[in-house]
Design a protein around this motif. Structure first.
Motif, short mmCIF file in Angstrom:
data_model
loop_
_atom_site.label_atom_id
_atom_site.label_comp_id
_atom_site.label_asym_id
_atom_site.label_seq_id
_atom_site.Cartn_x
_atom_site.Cartn_y
_atom_site.Cartn_z
N LEU A 40 0.82 -1.22 0.00
CA LEU A 40 0.00 0.00 0.00
C LEU A 40 0.85 1.27 0.00
O LEU A 40 0.37 2.34 -0.37
N ARG A 41 2.09 1.15 0.43
CA ARG A 41 2.99 2.32 0.47
C ARG A 41 3.81 2.48 -0.81
O ARG A 41 4.64 3.37 -0.90
N SER A 42 3.58 1.60 -1.79
CA SER A 42 4.36 1.65 -3.02
C SER A 42 4.08 2.93 -3.80
O SER A 42 2.93 3.41 -3.83
N PRO A 43 5.08 3.50 -4.48
CA PRO A 43 4.82 4.66 -5.35
C PRO A 43 4.04 4.27 -6.61
O PRO A 43 3.50 5.15 -7.29
N SER A 44 3.96 2.97 -6.91
CA SER A 44 3.25 2.51 -8.10
C SER A 44 1.76 2.33 -7.81
O SER A 44 1.38 1.57 -6.91
#
Length: 621
Positions: free
Chosen positions: A493-497
């Motif tokens: 959920l914290r991914s930049p994607s």
């Protein structure tokens, strides 16, 4: 019988060690611990005829009193297995019809014996019961009495006790919403059933029909001990079920009283479920009880005198009209599944006939193998996947079918593992997702193997070199429904994607933990990408929807993306009967949304267009 007290106050237990308590303040599920209660239950069933002069069934009364033993057999990350045993007092056990004793001495002795046989139930970590397991051939009346006792003493805690909380639960009538409220500074609470959303029928759980009226009034007060197990409980319930014209209205009055007598360690508890599993018959707690015949009788009836070669010929000559073709495929699947259950070796014929077969004709064969889930069926699926001469779509369907087989074998899992590294993107992606499904299916029979698959997928997440690979692994981890996967999903959920965040959101939909609701709500409100927010709306439909009403209202009123608001309107409109306040939000959207299409959609749910009247046929001359 005296009615249960309107409030309950914990009484002191004899000196006994407390089981270990979780550090997070939730209920203690410690395998090997036994809780012994005194129980008193009375159930009065009567009938009222909807049409004057119509015959009315006789009323019945059931009275149970004795010791109620509840033991923790196993405690996994998502599933708890409890063993129940009632030791009824012969002098107080009674079944009466219109006030007259309905039991002969022989029947009374047989029922007391049946009531005293241990049975099992699967719960989630909140304490919600969905599936029960009785010894095969257990009398349906005995099952009904014991199911009602389990349901009437069920307490569901989503986490540490709060001042108020709400849940979705099951009982012998169906699925219902319940609210809980603290009754003082101590661990004393009140539970109230608010309304039913689905009803148990011979066809399974079904939404309430337009002719069905189900009215319930309940009040259950209970006190919890330090380990958050029920200490004392007193409850009353009044239920009226009206299924429509011509049928009598059923009225049920239930009273129950439960008091904890002792808790102790019982070394023989762990392993009892696995030891008895082969002789147990599972069914939903919310089920209409019918004396079950031999399951093979059903398969014999479905199969008739058809042979494998007959069904193969039918599949090779499918109709061209869509509905007729779909009906033929469904019938073939059911007949083939019956054949593979009755004669497992017949499954081994499947790989040899798939070459050149239309994928639409092959699919029912593969589905039947998955449904039968015998070792021979798993072997046949593995052989089909390994056959590079088969059409890619057939092999893909075989991989998906292997992933959802109810009893995965080591051979089947090894096949999925190999193809999760295949050079074909379609086979590789399908096998990866299927590994997640297999881990979920293995939790009961091979918990260690299921845990190993979760660890493998987490390792694949760490080594993934692209957002596409990361998203695929997250979706597979979601299929496992394992709490051990939650930290990895949270990391996603914290991914930049946005692609990765969307996959993590979708994967949360089946996570059996309240923290998943918080994470979904955060994405629904705060993710910068509309597609991620849309996926969060989709994931909400798999959760306890009433919990999401405040955040759905917030997003409906403020989200800048038309697609997100449109999806919320569709969700609210499709679940109006389950969501208090849905009509008010639809009314607001119908008047205030900036998009005219969304306004029209919202109003269409509130004021559906009536079907056009049929055109009258011209009169004959």
């Amino acid at each position: 019988m005296q009615p249960p007290p309107t409030s309950v106050t914990p009484a002191a237990l004899p000196a006994a060690p407390l089981p270990p308590k979780p550090s997070d303040g939730t209920r203690a599920w410690n395998p090997g611990w036994l809780y012994r209660y005194s129980v008193l239950s009375e159930q009065q069933v009567s009938f009222r005829q909807g049409q004057p002069g119509a015959p009315t069934p006789q009323g019945m009364l059931f009275h149970l009193q004795g010791d109620w033993n509840v033991g923790v057999v196993s405690a996994g990350e998502e599933k708890i297995v409890l063993r129940f045993q009632l030791q009824a007092q012969p002098s107080t056990f009674a079944i009466k019809i219109d006030g007259q004793d309905a039991l002969t001495p022989e029947t009374r002795a047989a029922m007391l014996t049946g009531l005293g046989i241990p049975f099992f139930a699967e719960l989630d970590r909140r304490g919600a019961v969905k599936v029960v397991y009785f010894e095969q051939g257990t009398d349906v009346l005995v099952q009904g009495l014991l199911r009602a006792l389990v349901a009437s003493t069920q307490i569901v805690l989503p986490g540490a006790p709060q001042d108020t909380w709400s849940t979705e639960e099951y009982d012998t009538t169906g699925q219902y919403f319940a609210t809980y409220q603290r009754q003082g500074p101590e661990l004393r609470f009140e539970k109230v059933k608010q309304s039913y959303s689905r009803m148990a029928t011979p066809q399974g759980l079904q939404p309430l029909g337009t002719d069905t009226r189900l009215s319930v009034r309940t009040r259950t007060t209970f006190a919890l001990a330090e380990d958050l197990w029920t200490h004392t409980l007193g409850g009353t319930e009044h239920l009226e079920v009206d299924v429509g014209p011509g049928m009598p209205v059923t009225l049920t009055e239930l009273k129950v009283d439960l008091r904890l007598l002792e808790r102790r360690e019982e070394a023989s508890l762990p392993g009892t479920f696995a030891a008895r599993r082969g002789s147990l018959a599972p069914s939903l707690l919310a089920a209409v009880l019918i004396q079950a015949p031999d399951p093979k009788d059903h398969f014999r009836q479905v199969l008739g005198n058809r042979r494998f070669e007959d069904m193969l010929a039918d599949l090779r000559a499918l109709p061209t009209e869509v509905k007729a073709r779909d009906d033929a495929r469904t019938q073939a699947l059911e007949r083939l599944r019956s054949l593979f259950e009755l004669e497992p070796a017949e499954a081994l014929k499947v790989p040899g006939v798939l070459k050149g077969m239309d994928p639409l004709a092959a699919s029912p064969m593969l589905g039947a193998l998955s449904a039968a889930s015998t070792p021979e069926s798993i072997q046949a699926l593995s052989k089909a996947i390994d056959d590079a001469s088969l059409a890619p779509m057939v092999r893909t369907d075989a991989i998906a079918a292997l992933g959802v087989a109810e009893a995965p074998t080591r051979e089947g899992v090894d096949t999925l593992r190999r193809f999760s590294q295949d050079s074909s993107p379609l086979l590789r992606e399908t096998a990866t997702l299927a590994l997640g499904n297999a881990a979920m299916q293995m939790r009961e029979g091979d918990a260690r193997g299921a845990e190993g698959l979760v660890v493998e997928l987490q390792s694949a997440w760490r080594s993934a070199s692209s957002p596409e690979q990361q998203a695929l692994v997250l979706r597979a981890l979601g299929n496992t429904q394992s709490l051990a996967a939650l930290p990895t999903l949270t990391e996603g959920l914290r991914s930049p994607s946005a692609l990765v965040r969307e996959a993590a959101v979708v994967a949360l939909r089946n996570m059996p933990d309240p923290s998943a609701d918080r994470l979904l709500a955060e994405r629904l409100v705060g993710d910068p990408e509309p597609q991620v927010r849309k996926s969060a709306v989709f994931a909400c439909t798999f959760r306890t929807l009433p919990l999401y009403m405040p955040v759905l209202e917030q997003v409906l009123r403020s989200d800048p993306a038309d697609g997100v608001r449109s999806d919320i309107v569709t969700l609210l409109g499709g679940n109006r009967g389950l969501l208090p306040g849905a009509d008010a939000l639809l009314s607001w959207a119908g008047q205030n949304d900036r998009n005219p299409d969304i306004r029209r959609a919202a109003l269409s749910f509130l004021n559906p267009t009536p079907a056009p009247a049929p055109i009258a046929s011209p009169s004959s001359p």
